[in-house]
Design a protein around this motif. Structure first.
Motif, PDB file in Angstrom:
ATOM      1  N   ASP A   4      -3.780   3.893   3.018  1.00 56.41           N
ATOM      2  CA  ASP A   4      -4.141   3.901   4.445  1.00 56.41           C
ATOM      3  C   ASP A   4      -3.785   2.573   5.108  1.00 56.41           C
ATOM      4  N   TYR A   5      -4.052   1.469   4.429  1.00 55.05           N
ATOM      5  CA  TYR A   5      -3.701   0.154   4.974  1.00 55.05           C
ATOM      6  C   TYR A   5      -2.187   0.008   5.121  1.00 55.05           C
ATOM      7  N   CYS A   6      -1.466   0.524   4.142  1.00 54.54           N
ATOM      8  CA  CYS A   6       0.001   0.463   4.229  1.00 54.54           C
ATOM      9  C   CYS A   6       0.516   1.286   5.405  1.00 54.54           C
ATOM     10  N   GLU A   8      -1.190   1.965   8.152  1.00 57.08           N
ATOM     11  CA  GLU A   8      -1.572   1.206   9.352  1.00 57.08           C
ATOM     12  C   GLU A   8      -0.611   0.059   9.601  1.00 57.08           C
ATOM     13  N   LEU A   9      -0.284  -0.663   8.537  1.00 56.72           N
ATOM     14  CA  LEU A   9       0.651  -1.782   8.652  1.00 56.72           C
ATOM     15  C   LEU A   9       2.020  -1.291   9.095  1.00 56.72           C
TER      16      LEU A   9
END
Length: 87
Positions: A4-6, A8-9
């Motif tokens: 999820d962070y990837c 978002e990034l």
């Protein structure tokens, strides 16, 4: 969670890339407009400087025109030219 962070990034980086491209497009448009405006102002200034130099370096303004048609001044000569082009 890391995935999820990837994502978002990745979305943030895509948005940043779009903003940078938009900034480059705006900069190029601005450069084109400024170049056109500088060219226009240079042309206008060139015309005024040329006219000023012609008037300044002309020996005697009335003699110059009256030598074309003896016995006439610049105003008479102007009207004679205007009449001759109408015929």
């Amino acid at each position: 969670m890391i995935l999820d962070y990837c994502r978002e990034l990745f979305d943030i980086l895509e948005n940043l890339e779009g903003l940078l491209k938009g900034s480059e497009d705006l900069r190029e448009d601005y450069r084109k407009k400024i170049s056109a405006q500088i060219a226009r102002q240079a042309s206008i200034l060139d015309i005024f400087i040329s006219i000023g130099m012609i008037v300044y370096f002309m020996p005697d303004k009335t003699v110059f025109f009256s030598n074309l048609v003896p016995g006439t001044g610049p105003v008479d000569l102007f009207f004679r030219i205007g009449k001759s082009t109408k015929n």
